[in-house]
Design an enzyme around this catalytic site. Sequence first.
Site: not given
Ligand code: PRP
Ligand code: URA
Length: 208
Positions: A103, A202, A199, A107
């Site tokens: 994400r 993380d 997160d 944005t």
């Molecule tokens: C997080 C999570 C989803 C997304 C959800 O990933 O694992 O993929 O956010 O958010 P959304 O429903 O608003 O799209 P992130 O983009 O943080 O990437 P990561 O898994 O690499 O940490």
């Molecule tokens: N992605 C995450 O990892 N946590 C949230 O709460 C939303 C998006």
Amino acid sequence: MSNVVILNHPLVNHKLTFIRSKDTNTKDFRENVGEIGGLMAYEISRDFKTKKLEIETPICKTTSEVLEKKVVIVPILRAGLGMVEGIHNMIPNAKIGHIGLYRDEETLEPKEYYAKFPEDIKESVVLLVDPMLATGGSASAAITMLKKRGIKDIKYVGLVGCPEGIKRLQKDHPDVNIYLAACDEKLNEKGYIVPGLGDCGDRLFGTK
Ligand code: PRP
Ligand code: URA
């Protein structure tokens, strides 16, 4: 919310409480995310079709059941990886594909960076795995990527969702069943689920 299953199961809720707590360390967080994934596999597979198979027990010939379709688990990188092992333990013959999305922090739009799938994925049941259903943008984009490759039988599997994400997914992909361990209250202004668990990527990989 007809195509949505919220598990709301005592054992799953117990483990969720553990991973929601900010005091839970990376190792315990990762283990519990995996275990919840495994417990969810039972519910997700409830409507899997089976076919008859002639076998012979030590006692006699009989007809028994096996899964009709192959299963492919597709985690959205990174956080989806945390649920794969638990589900794979329950469905060990499943193959695994990968979708790379992140994400954009400004944005909140999903950005695609990777896709790799088993060759026979079109004929399989696909479990799209990502722990967090926040805006729903990532899950929706991932489902579009799968559909573009002719994949029809898709189930979304997540840990924590919220009304906003569920609504988005239902609007964009009404044919996809949604399985969540819990549905939380809302999204905050930064796109995080409240109360949520922070997160997930993380916390799984210790990157913050
Ligand atoms: C997080 C999570 C989803 C997304 C959800 O990933 O694992 O993929 O956010 O958010 P959304 O429903 O608003 O799209 P992130 O983009 O943080 O990437 P990561 O898994 O690499 O940490
Ligand atoms: N992605 C995450 O990892 N946590 C949230 O709460 C939303 C998006």
